[in-house]
Design a protein around this motif. Sequence first.
Motif, mmCIF file in Angstrom:
data_model
loop_
_atom_site.group_PDB
_atom_site.id
_atom_site.type_symbol
_atom_site.label_atom_id
_atom_site.label_comp_id
_atom_site.label_asym_id
_atom_site.label_seq_id
_atom_site.Cartn_x
_atom_site.Cartn_y
_atom_site.Cartn_z
ATOM 1 N N VAL A 1 4.090 -24.320 4.974
ATOM 2 C CA VAL A 1 3.856 -22.891 4.744
ATOM 3 C C VAL A 1 4.308 -22.141 5.981
ATOM 4 O O VAL A 1 3.848 -22.431 7.089
ATOM 5 C CB VAL A 1 2.372 -22.594 4.451
ATOM 6 C CG1 VAL A 1 2.170 -21.095 4.250
ATOM 7 C CG2 VAL A 1 1.910 -23.365 3.229
ATOM 8 N N GLN A 2 5.207 -21.186 5.819
ATOM 9 C CA GLN A 2 5.739 -20.408 6.935
ATOM 10 C C GLN A 2 5.670 -18.934 6.588
ATOM 11 O O GLN A 2 6.202 -18.502 5.569
ATOM 12 C CB GLN A 2 7.201 -20.803 7.218
ATOM 13 C CG GLN A 2 7.871 -19.953 8.288
ATOM 14 C CD GLN A 2 7.285 -20.221 9.666
ATOM 15 O OE1 GLN A 2 7.206 -21.349 10.114
ATOM 16 N NE2 GLN A 2 6.848 -19.163 10.335
ATOM 17 N N GLY A 3 4.995 -18.137 7.413
ATOM 18 C CA GLY A 3 4.874 -16.711 7.153
ATOM 19 C C GLY A 3 5.800 -15.902 8.030
ATOM 20 O O GLY A 3 6.003 -16.204 9.213
ATOM 21 N N THR A 4 6.422 -14.886 7.459
ATOM 22 C CA THR A 4 7.169 -13.886 8.212
ATOM 23 C C THR A 4 6.463 -12.553 8.029
ATOM 24 O O THR A 4 5.410 -12.471 7.394
ATOM 25 C CB THR A 4 8.621 -13.810 7.724
ATOM 26 O OG1 THR A 4 8.637 -13.327 6.375
ATOM 27 C CG2 THR A 4 9.288 -15.182 7.775
ATOM 28 N N GLU A 5 7.057 -11.493 8.550
ATOM 29 C CA GLU A 5 6.386 -10.194 8.476
ATOM 30 C C GLU A 5 6.211 -9.737 7.040
ATOM 31 O O GLU A 5 5.185 -9.157 6.689
ATOM 32 C CB GLU A 5 7.192 -9.157 9.250
ATOM 33 C CG GLU A 5 6.535 -7.777 9.266
ATOM 34 C CD GLU A 5 7.321 -6.774 10.074
ATOM 35 O OE1 GLU A 5 6.951 -5.591 10.065
ATOM 36 O OE2 GLU A 5 8.311 -7.176 10.720
ATOM 37 N N ARG A 6 7.183 -10.009 6.162
ATOM 38 C CA ARG A 6 7.147 -9.464 4.813
ATOM 39 C C ARG A 6 6.941 -10.496 3.723
ATOM 40 O O ARG A 6 6.645 -10.139 2.592
ATOM 41 C CB ARG A 6 8.446 -8.697 4.529
ATOM 42 C CG ARG A 6 8.609 -7.454 5.376
ATOM 43 C CD ARG A 6 9.802 -6.636 4.918
ATOM 44 N NE ARG A 6 9.913 -5.395 5.658
ATOM 45 C CZ ARG A 6 10.844 -4.481 5.450
ATOM 46 N NH1 ARG A 6 11.756 -4.689 4.497
ATOM 47 N NH2 ARG A 6 10.880 -3.382 6.162
ATOM 48 N N ASP B 1 3.262 -8.487 -0.755
ATOM 49 C CA ASP B 1 2.666 -7.515 -1.669
ATOM 50 C C ASP B 1 3.363 -7.520 -3.015
ATOM 51 O O ASP B 1 3.306 -6.546 -3.749
ATOM 52 C CB ASP B 1 2.713 -6.117 -1.063
ATOM 53 C CG ASP B 1 4.146 -5.638 -0.825
ATOM 54 O OD1 ASP B 1 4.337 -4.431 -0.604
ATOM 55 O OD2 ASP B 1 5.068 -6.481 -0.866
ATOM 56 N N GLY B 2 4.014 -8.626 -3.373
ATOM 57 C CA GLY B 2 4.799 -8.658 -4.609
ATOM 58 C C GLY B 2 3.978 -8.516 -5.861
ATOM 59 O O GLY B 2 4.461 -8.053 -6.878
ATOM 60 N N ALA B 3 2.704 -8.927 -5.818
ATOM 61 C CA ALA B 3 1.849 -8.830 -7.012
ATOM 62 C C ALA B 3 0.682 -7.882 -6.770
ATOM 63 O O ALA B 3 -0.376 -8.020 -7.344
ATOM 64 C CB ALA B 3 1.336 -10.210 -7.398
#
Length: 650
Positions: free
Chosen positions: A561-566, A642-644
């Motif tokens: 799992v890798q998170g970026t800003e968006r 925030d896609g959903a």
Amino acid sequence: MNLIADLIEANLEVLVRRFVEETRGRESSQGLKASEIITTLPEYLRMVALICRHGPTPERLETRKRLEEVHINLRLRVGATQEDATDEYTLMGRLIPRLWDDVGPEHKPAASDLQCLFQQLEDAMDHVVVLFSGYSLEDRQREKRFLRQLDALAPQALEAHEDAQARLQPLVDTVIRALEAAGAELFLMEPGSTVMVAVANSGRDVPHARRRRVDARGPSFLGRVTRSEEPLVLTQAHGLPDSEREGLGNEGWSTLLGLRLWPHGKLMGVLCVGFAQARPVTPQTKRFLETLVDYLSSILDRALLMGKGKGKLHETHAQLARSETRYRLATQAASDSVWDWDLTTQEVTWSGGVQDLLGFTPEETGPTADWWVGRIHPEDRERVKHGIHAAIQGTQSRWQDEYRFLTRQGDPVRVLDTGVITRDAQGRGMRMVGAMQDITARRKTEAGREQFLQEAQTARVQASAERALRMIRDLLDFTQARLGGGIPVQCQDLDLDLATVVRQVMEEVQMNFPERVLQTSMPGHEAWGCWDPDRMAQVLTNLLGNALKYSPESTPVTVRVQGTEREVLLEVHNAGDPIPPDLLRRLFQPMQRGVPGMDLTTRSVGLGLYIVQHIVQAHGGTIDVMSMKEAGTTFTVKLPRDGARQATRG
């Protein structure tokens, strides 16, 4: 001094414990963990105490309302009804007064304190009703009036390339009046492309050659609407960058409300409604828009269908026939007896497995549920009837029971019966599909074993039931994705850390595959976002199942799992032979799997990756796969945080 606030804060654990004890005996809470019953209750009680102590400021009331909404939505997801939810707040109104009964009448709060407490609980019960119904009688009458107007203005036939603004503009104007909006624009897909074209708007007439065009796959607001199952809201629209404004023509709108037209699970276009002032959009307005757009979609779909003539009608019927054929073949391949109950006509059909299980051919089973109920053992019949009808009449999506069923020879066999219910927009049960398993031998085996062996066998029976449920769920998800408008997701109101879902799924999978090595890697930003945790768990479970199935047992399976800003990236990697190129091209199509034929171990019908793709797309994300001999196979899911955000609540 406020005695109610003091008593609540000092006895918070007592209240929560008593709430769980009282609630556990109710049908709506049977089989739930304590955490699934409690949800946000401790935080809610603290906020009620704070309001009673210091007064109801707007911020405190908003926090209390949000905690109520989270609790109610989580209870809805496990099958609670409106009555169940209101009863829980009534129960809390009985539990809190018991506190001063325990310590003596001298600790009874003043009348004003009691009024504050009961006002909070009454507001909560009102909130339950709003979340369940959403509409008043006046709202429903207004809705009917505008639907009649749309119906009266509906064109009989439209050609796909026709300049139909004059005939579509009255429909758009009706939506504007219904929502009391400043204006609206209707975009329809250009045949054979990914481009949408503006065909009607609230401004002056625009020549066909100068109509605005927008890429349905792009990053603009309209593009994001095409990928959302729920209405999207955008405030301060006049300040958007050019990339967001693509396709929008009215500079005077401050708030935008958009929803896609999605008949039969295929994108037809987008309706964008504009409001002059920046304003919040109420749930009732969103629901009204959904009703109007659904009706508008059916009008346009029918008109375009008639415009294309009988050939299109024949093609549509052929598509439906192919879907039903796939469903029938999948049920015939299963070793269980699969049944399909049409709740509107009461007709029940059975798969061929009923003959092996009970000795009856499908033709001998009788056309309605009466035959089925009549073969249930008399001692079990009323209990089973009550349970299944309660599930249908309530809001549950799943029913399960274990009972004795009489074979053709009259001998009782013990069966585990699992069913999944599909409902219409009003929550009424329309169809129920289930699988019946003979567990007689298993139960006899359990009776002769020691306690630890009994537990192991029970776990296997439950796992078998869960596999049957997954098969049914996949079939229903497939049908809904292909014909009913996509797979629904329910975004959490609070940001959820995807890493939490990953850890939970990894623990569950590791218990089922103790001999395999599962690894996790979670560097970088936190993996928070607006997710449906159950659907994301379904995605990861399917991907892990594939990775374990098609990799050597001596090699690890890794989840990263890798998170970026968006956005957040979810990767599942396994070693082993690469996916053949011909299969790789159609990997996300339905009824595909690496090894031909039904997998009797997992009861897979080849829908897993197809459903995974639809769930990811419902979150506004994408899924890709890379498979090479040296590097192994990696599935990569990209999810915008925030896609959903506008996914269904409740």
